[in-house]
Design a protein around this motif. Sequence first.
Motif, PDB file in Angstrom:
ATOM      1  N   UNK A  44       0.825  -1.200   0.000  1.00 15.02           N
ATOM      2  CA  UNK A  44       0.000   0.000   0.000  1.00 15.02           C
ATOM      3  C   UNK A  44       0.863   1.256   0.000  1.00 15.02           C
ATOM      4  N   UNK A  45       0.560   2.175  -0.925  1.00 19.47           N
ATOM      5  CA  UNK A  45       1.250   3.450  -0.984  1.00 19.47           C
ATOM      6  C   UNK A  45       2.534   3.460  -1.779  1.00 19.47           C
ATOM      7  N   UNK A  46       2.964   2.322  -2.311  1.00 14.81           N
ATOM      8  CA  UNK A  46       4.183   2.299  -3.128  1.00 14.81           C
ATOM      9  C   UNK A  46       3.972   3.135  -4.391  1.00 14.81           C
ATOM     10  N   UNK A  47       4.965   3.943  -4.743  1.00  9.77           N
ATOM     11  CA  UNK A  47       4.807   4.881  -5.852  1.00  9.77           C
ATOM     12  C   UNK A  47       5.880   4.674  -6.906  1.00  9.77           C
ATOM     13  N   UNK A  48       5.577   5.118  -8.111  1.00 12.28           N
ATOM     14  CA  UNK A  48       6.529   5.130  -9.222  1.00 12.28           C
ATOM     15  C   UNK A  48       6.176   6.303 -10.126  1.00 12.28           C
TER      16      UNK A  48
END
Length: 479
Positions: free
Chosen positions: A111-115
């Motif tokens: 949850x919340x991992x970004x790219x």
Amino acid sequence: MTTFVDRVELYAAAGNGGHGCASVHREKFKPLGGPDGGNGGRGGDVTLVVDQDITTLLDYHHSPHRKATNGQPGAGDNRSGKDGQDLILPVPDGTVVLDKDGNVLADLVGQGTTFVAGQGGRGGLGNAALASARRKAPGFALLGEPGESRDIVLELKTVADVALVGYPSAGKSSLISVLSAAKPKIADYPFTTLVPNLGVVTAGGTVYTIADVPGLIPGASQGKGLGLEFLRHVERCSVLVHVLDTATLESDRDPVSDLDIIEEELKQYGGLDDRPRIVVLNKIDIPDGQDLADMIRPELEERGYRVFEVSAVAHIGLKELSFALAGVIAEARAAKPVEEATRIVIRPKAVDDAGFTVTLEEEDGIYRVRGEKPERWVRQTDFNNDEAVGYLADRLNRLGVEDELMKAGARAGDGVAIGAEDNAVVFDWEPTMAAGAEMLGRRGEDHRLEAPRPAAQRRRDREAEHDEVQREFDDFNPF
């Protein structure tokens, strides 16, 4: 109507940076108050963010083109442009980001991992920011940089601890419906399940997720049936559970051959040899099913499989299976290496790193300049403004581009290209006779902005000019 999509092509375009403003402050009794052009705003980024509430890539299947907003241009009176708004795109947990060539760019798990799929362009500087002691009134501003555009592929790989695999109609959906609170579609015909179903199971103190992978058939690893569309969903699972139908109505099939065929497909797909296997003999509530399970169980145990006899309909053997899976998952979790804290590695540039390269392309006979700074400066230059072009020349000269061209053997009139082949600025090179700082001192000067000289100084200057003209006349007149 399609409700589940696990692979899409996404066209992400970040926002362009706003242009800087070239403006001169004006007010009553002060018509030339100096440059006051503001900077342009930054373009918005395109960012992928994992959202646990999203389970499919369907939205991007229908709308694959996504673009962030542009930065606003600067204005007079030192007013900077507004930054573009970042575009946040939620994706399911387990989404893999690839480029067009299949290279993995990011694996988004948690949850919340970004790219950041597209970086917004920088805003251009206004002439107020470009003003200096030598360049008091720049008549130009820098352009905003274009935002990054990228074509990427999003693939969803289900994040689950257990994967139920087997032939169509083996009872996988029925099994997950009784082990968890999942409510998949159940019917008595093949390929009832067209999308992976997830369920959460609690066994003692262990909580784990279980995935019902759509039925596999011979040739699935080559794309037959649902094929590769759903084989990828078993990659992240810690345990593979073979669900075998002991009451199949097809005379040319038996549970052992079904197991061998599915194992061969998993082998052809690759990367799953290290996963523990458990075999579930389903539908033993049917008399023929119990008899067949008793016949094949010894053979399966001789191969090293842990075998469980269950009935999803009659709720037979479910508790034993659930706790056995919990034990295997607990062991798999304990065996995983502890993730170390992120280490920040700083790699400073070499002292002799100029930040650009100059190479001669023999085929075209031009010298190509590649580097972050030269290419960015070219993108920021308004080539319709001679002063802006001169400013670019000064920047390149100070960076050392001209010296490197000379060392590479460039001569006046040779072609020079700055940037990549598909987006380069090409010009005929003319070496400058003066140093960049000296040329810079003459660009952007405006005598109207200089402080007036005292009357005595003006008189002395006029007398000196008169004396100089008289000396030149005396030297020219021999009489």
